[in-house]
Motif scaffolding. Sequence first.
Motif, PDB file in Angstrom:
ATOM      1  N   TRP A   1      -1.917  -3.574  -9.408  1.00  0.00           N
ATOM      2  CA  TRP A   1      -1.457  -3.237  -8.182  1.00  0.00           C
ATOM      3  C   TRP A   1      -1.402  -1.760  -7.999  1.00  0.00           C
ATOM      4  CZ3 TRP A   1       2.539  -0.289  -6.342  1.00  0.00           C
ATOM      5  CH2 TRP A   1       2.701  -0.214  -4.981  1.00  0.00           C
ATOM      6  N   HIS A   2      -0.678  -0.780  -8.956  1.00  0.00           N
ATOM      7  CA  HIS A   2      -0.873   0.463  -8.796  1.00  0.00           C
ATOM      8  C   HIS A   2      -2.089   1.042  -8.959  1.00  0.00           C
ATOM      9  CE1 HIS A   2       0.626   4.675 -10.219  1.00  0.00           C
ATOM     10  NE2 HIS A   2       0.940   4.472  -9.002  1.00  0.00           N
TER      11      HIS A   2
ATOM     12  N   VAL B   1      10.814  -1.736  -6.689  1.00  0.00           N
ATOM     13  CA  VAL B   1       9.816  -2.028  -5.598  1.00  0.00           C
ATOM     14  C   VAL B   1      10.315  -1.194  -4.268  1.00  0.00           C
ATOM     15  CG1 VAL B   1       9.302  -3.929  -3.739  1.00  0.00           C
ATOM     16  CG2 VAL B   1       9.433  -4.439  -6.434  1.00  0.00           C
ATOM     17  N   ASN B   2      11.561  -1.081  -4.076  1.00  0.00           N
ATOM     18  CA  ASN B   2      12.323  -0.564  -3.033  1.00  0.00           C
ATOM     19  C   ASN B   2      12.108   1.257  -3.372  1.00  0.00           C
ATOM     20  OD1 ASN B   2      13.141  -2.732  -1.400  1.00  0.00           O
ATOM     21  ND2 ASN B   2      15.044  -2.954  -2.761  1.00  0.00           N
ATOM     22  N   SER B   3      11.542   1.555  -4.204  1.00  0.00           N
ATOM     23  CA  SER B   3      11.363   3.226  -4.395  1.00  0.00           C
ATOM     24  C   SER B   3      10.078   3.369  -4.030  1.00  0.00           C
ATOM     25  CB  SER B   3      11.523   3.331  -6.198  1.00  0.00           C
ATOM     26  OG  SER B   3      10.217   2.912  -6.757  1.00  0.00           O
ATOM     27  N   VAL B   4       9.320   2.590  -3.770  1.00  0.00           N
ATOM     28  CA  VAL B   4       7.986   2.863  -3.036  1.00  0.00           C
ATOM     29  C   VAL B   4       8.207   3.530  -1.616  1.00  0.00           C
ATOM     30  CG1 VAL B   4       5.747   2.051  -2.245  1.00  0.00           C
ATOM     31  CG2 VAL B   4       6.564   1.063  -4.322  1.00  0.00           C
ATOM     32  N   PRO B   5       8.101   4.561  -1.472  1.00  0.00           N
ATOM     33  CA  PRO B   5       8.226   5.210  -0.156  1.00  0.00           C
ATOM     34  C   PRO B   5       7.323   4.652   0.913  1.00  0.00           C
ATOM     35  CG  PRO B   5       6.713   6.900  -1.260  1.00  0.00           C
ATOM     36  CD  PRO B   5       7.132   5.617  -2.165  1.00  0.00           C
ATOM     37  N   GLU B   6       6.280   4.368   0.834  1.00  0.00           N
ATOM     38  CA  GLU B   6       5.289   3.722   2.177  1.00  0.00           C
ATOM     39  C   GLU B   6       5.636   2.371   2.441  1.00  0.00           C
ATOM     40  OE1 GLU B   6       1.320   4.995   1.494  1.00  0.00           O
ATOM     41  OE2 GLU B   6       1.832   6.747   0.053  1.00  0.00           O
TER      42      GLU B   6
ATOM     43  N   SER C   1       5.650   6.669 -13.315  1.00  0.00           N
ATOM     44  CA  SER C   1       6.854   7.020 -14.228  1.00  0.00           C
ATOM     45  C   SER C   1       7.985   6.266 -14.333  1.00  0.00           C
ATOM     46  CB  SER C   1       7.382   8.647 -13.836  1.00  0.00           C
ATOM     47  OG  SER C   1       8.437   8.779 -14.608  1.00  0.00           O
ATOM     48  N   GLU C   2       8.581   5.732 -13.023  1.00  0.00           N
ATOM     49  CA  GLU C   2       9.499   4.798 -12.917  1.00  0.00           C
ATOM     50  C   GLU C   2       8.919   3.371 -13.338  1.00  0.00           C
ATOM     51  OE1 GLU C   2      10.518   5.217  -8.755  1.00  0.00           O
ATOM     52  OE2 GLU C   2      11.860   6.924  -9.262  1.00  0.00           O
TER      53      GLU C   2
ATOM     54  N   THR D   1       0.212  11.975  -3.729  1.00  0.00           N
ATOM     55  CA  THR D   1      -0.170  11.976  -5.184  1.00  0.00           C
ATOM     56  C   THR D   1       1.334  12.094  -5.848  1.00  0.00           C
ATOM     57  OG1 THR D   1      -2.118  13.019  -5.121  1.00  0.00           O
ATOM     58  CG2 THR D   1      -1.265  12.914  -7.264  1.00  0.00           C
ATOM     59  N   ASP D   2       2.328  12.933  -5.694  1.00  0.00           N
ATOM     60  CA  ASP D   2       3.305  12.915  -6.371  1.00  0.00           C
ATOM     61  C   ASP D   2       4.283  11.608  -6.387  1.00  0.00           C
ATOM     62  OD1 ASP D   2       2.969  15.663  -6.902  1.00  0.00           O
ATOM     63  OD2 ASP D   2       3.881  16.375  -5.412  1.00  0.00           O
ATOM     64  N   SER D   3       4.340  11.010  -5.077  1.00  0.00           N
ATOM     65  CA  SER D   3       4.800   9.630  -4.949  1.00  0.00           C
ATOM     66  C   SER D   3       4.293   8.768  -5.885  1.00  0.00           C
ATOM     67  CB  SER D   3       4.603   9.182  -3.280  1.00  0.00           C
ATOM     68  OG  SER D   3       5.462   9.992  -2.479  1.00  0.00           O
ATOM     69  N   SER D   4       2.963   8.889  -6.051  1.00  0.00           N
ATOM     70  CA  SER D   4       1.888   8.007  -6.936  1.00  0.00           C
ATOM     71  C   SER D   4       2.526   8.085  -8.387  1.00  0.00           C
ATOM     72  CB  SER D   4       0.828   7.833  -6.858  1.00  0.00           C
ATOM     73  OG  SER D   4       0.089   7.140  -7.655  1.00  0.00           O
TER      74      SER D   4
END
Length: 110
Positions: A43-44, A7-12, A60-61, A52-55
């Motif tokens: 959700w995703h 959850v904390n890896s989501v940058p936004e 992947s994670e 797009t790279d963050s998504s």
Amino acid sequence: MNLDELVNSVPEIKLRENLSRWVREWKQDDKDIETLAYLIGKWHGNVWFQDTDSSNKFHSEFQNFKSAAIDNIGGLTLNERLYWFGLFEVWEGGNEITQNRLRSKLRANA
């Protein structure tokens, strides 16, 4: 990477807060790990990352988490399950009813 770290890896911030709410609700209800996997996937699929790279990185994670913690649940001890799903505090602070709910949620009834 456990569930809370995922959850904390989501940058936004807004997306992270939204996913955090979904996960927090899952931790408090009676739904199991399969439902969690479905909820995160849903959700995703319904949010838009600015990048797009963050998504793709999150996807992947999530797949790595799902493989290690959900698909491999039968090979994990109760303590490992509590770690993977960020439920140690709930377990420690819970009564017998709460602990039985967590065992069921984590498929640790035996």
